[in-house]
Design a protein around this motif. Structure first.
Motif, mmCIF file in Angstrom:
data_model
loop_
_atom_site.group_PDB
_atom_site.id
_atom_site.type_symbol
_atom_site.label_atom_id
_atom_site.label_comp_id
_atom_site.label_asym_id
_atom_site.label_seq_id
_atom_site.Cartn_x
_atom_site.Cartn_y
_atom_site.Cartn_z
ATOM 1 N N ARG A 37 -30.037 21.250 30.978
ATOM 2 C CA ARG A 37 -30.936 20.712 29.973
ATOM 3 C C ARG A 37 -32.306 21.367 30.049
ATOM 4 O O ARG A 37 -32.706 21.883 31.094
ATOM 5 N N ILE A 38 -32.999 21.288 28.934
ATOM 6 C CA ILE A 38 -34.402 21.629 28.861
ATOM 7 C C ILE A 38 -35.084 20.382 28.316
ATOM 8 O O ILE A 38 -34.710 19.896 27.253
ATOM 9 N N ARG A 39 -35.970 19.850 29.136
ATOM 10 C CA ARG A 39 -36.549 18.537 28.879
ATOM 11 C C ARG A 39 -35.379 17.548 28.804
ATOM 12 O O ARG A 39 -34.637 17.453 29.752
ATOM 13 N N ARG A 40 -35.164 16.878 27.711
ATOM 14 C CA ARG A 40 -34.021 15.950 27.616
ATOM 15 C C ARG A 40 -32.952 16.453 26.663
ATOM 16 O O ARG A 40 -32.099 15.688 26.215
ATOM 17 N N ARG A 41 -32.996 17.717 26.356
ATOM 18 C CA ARG A 41 -32.050 18.308 25.407
ATOM 19 C C ARG A 41 -31.014 19.149 26.139
ATOM 20 O O ARG A 41 -31.355 20.093 26.848
ATOM 21 N N THR A 42 -29.765 18.845 25.929
ATOM 22 C CA THR A 42 -28.687 19.610 26.545
ATOM 23 C C THR A 42 -28.479 20.915 25.790
ATOM 24 O O THR A 42 -28.337 20.915 24.567
ATOM 25 N N THR A 67 -19.498 24.087 26.151
ATOM 26 C CA THR A 67 -20.079 23.858 24.836
ATOM 27 C C THR A 67 -21.557 24.192 24.896
ATOM 28 O O THR A 67 -22.214 24.016 25.930
ATOM 29 N N PHE A 68 -22.074 24.689 23.776
ATOM 30 C CA PHE A 68 -23.450 25.177 23.721
ATOM 31 C C PHE A 68 -23.928 25.139 22.279
ATOM 32 O O PHE A 68 -23.136 24.931 21.360
ATOM 33 N N ARG A 69 -25.215 25.337 22.088
ATOM 34 C CA ARG A 69 -25.820 25.355 20.749
ATOM 35 C C ARG A 69 -25.888 26.796 20.256
ATOM 36 O O ARG A 69 -26.211 27.706 21.013
ATOM 37 N N ALA A 70 -25.603 26.976 18.984
ATOM 38 C CA ALA A 70 -25.675 28.307 18.388
ATOM 39 C C ALA A 70 -26.786 28.342 17.347
ATOM 40 O O ALA A 70 -26.970 27.370 16.607
ATOM 41 N N PRO A 71 -27.511 29.445 17.284
ATOM 42 C CA PRO A 71 -28.519 29.588 16.230
ATOM 43 C C PRO A 71 -27.838 29.537 14.863
ATOM 44 O O PRO A 71 -26.668 29.932 14.733
ATOM 45 N N PRO A 72 -28.537 29.071 13.828
ATOM 46 C CA PRO A 72 -27.923 28.928 12.508
ATOM 47 C C PRO A 72 -27.210 30.182 12.018
ATOM 48 O O PRO A 72 -26.127 30.102 11.449
ATOM 49 N N ALA A 88 -17.094 22.560 18.005
ATOM 50 C CA ALA A 88 -17.167 21.226 18.591
ATOM 51 C C ALA A 88 -17.845 20.322 17.566
ATOM 52 O O ALA A 88 -19.017 20.510 17.261
ATOM 53 N N ASP A 89 -17.127 19.373 17.029
ATOM 54 C CA ASP A 89 -17.619 18.574 15.908
ATOM 55 C C ASP A 89 -18.529 17.421 16.294
ATOM 56 O O ASP A 89 -18.875 16.609 15.454
ATOM 57 N N TRP A 90 -18.928 17.314 17.531
ATOM 58 C CA TRP A 90 -19.716 16.157 17.942
ATOM 59 C C TRP A 90 -21.207 16.293 17.706
ATOM 60 O O TRP A 90 -21.945 15.338 17.842
ATOM 61 N N GLY A 91 -21.687 17.448 17.365
ATOM 62 C CA GLY A 91 -23.127 17.596 17.165
ATOM 63 C C GLY A 91 -23.450 18.737 16.223
ATOM 64 O O GLY A 91 -22.596 19.562 15.889
ATOM 65 N N VAL A 92 -24.690 18.755 15.805
ATOM 66 C CA VAL A 92 -25.161 19.818 14.930
ATOM 67 C C VAL A 92 -25.228 21.110 15.737
ATOM 68 O O VAL A 92 -25.697 21.116 16.863
ATOM 69 N N ASN A 93 -24.759 22.176 15.192
ATOM 70 C CA ASN A 93 -24.795 23.533 15.745
ATOM 71 C C ASN A 93 -24.151 23.674 17.125
ATOM 72 O O ASN A 93 -24.565 24.507 17.921
ATOM 73 N N VAL A 94 -23.112 22.901 17.401
ATOM 74 C CA VAL A 94 -22.432 22.981 18.695
ATOM 75 C C VAL A 94 -21.137 23.783 18.554
ATOM 76 O O VAL A 94 -20.325 23.528 17.674
ATOM 77 N N VAL A 95 -20.976 24.739 19.446
ATOM 78 C CA VAL A 95 -19.791 25.587 19.497
ATOM 79 C C VAL A 95 -19.252 25.513 20.921
ATOM 80 O O VAL A 95 -19.987 25.226 21.866
ATOM 81 N N GLY A 96 -17.974 25.784 21.072
ATOM 82 C CA GLY A 96 -17.378 25.806 22.391
ATOM 83 C C GLY A 96 -16.701 27.127 22.676
ATOM 84 O O GLY A 96 -16.416 27.910 21.769
ATOM 85 N N MET A 97 -16.447 27.328 23.964
ATOM 86 C CA MET A 97 -15.791 28.555 24.420
ATOM 87 C C MET A 97 -14.922 28.213 25.617
ATOM 88 O O MET A 97 -15.339 27.466 26.495
#
Length: 132
Positions: A37-42, A67-72, A88-97
């Motif tokens: 995490r960075i601050r409280r963001r995973t 799972t991680f965040r991808a730039p738009p 990964a459908d659980w969050g905005v801009n989340v992809v898995g590998m």
């Protein structure tokens, strides 16, 4: 509570090295596996499936998933690239590998760093871009 033993130590070690280069990033147990995490963001979550499949991807055998965040600009390309990637459908801009013996760890480092940039406050993301 999380069982971090579900993620092989070699994978955790590689991810710790990558995340150790990111300003103010920290590691903590997640509900399964580990997250960074960075601050409280995973920005990164890694865990091992038990072979009964995953909420995100159909799998019959145990697998290590990240799972991680991808730039738009990269989200759609990664989400539709096919294996080893999945949406990964659980969050905005989340992809898995899926992480396995064929994993390109240079690519993982780039993806994790981009994910950090998506989640980090601008000041920290800028510091990273400026080389520290």
């Amino acid at each position: 509570m999380s069982d971090i033993a579900d993620v092989p130590p070699a994978v955790v070690g590689r991810l710790r090295v990558i995340c150790g280069e990111l300003p103010e990033a920290y590691e903590e147990p997640a509900w399964i596996g580990l997250r960074w995490r960075i601050r409280r963001r995973t920005f990164l979550h890694v865990y091992t499936t038990d072979g009964r499949g995953s909420a995100y991807i159909d799998m019959d055998d145990p697998a290590i998933l990240m799972t991680f965040r991808a730039p738009p600009g990269e989200l759609a390309a990664l989400a539709h690239a096919g294996p080893p990637f999945f949406r990964a459908d659980w969050g905005v801009n989340v992809v898995g590998m899926v992480l396995d013996d064929e994993t390109d760890w240079v690519e993982v480092a780039e993806l994790v760093t981009d994910s950090y940039r998506v989640q980090a406050p601008r000041r920290l993301a800028f510091r990273l871009k400026a080389g520290g």
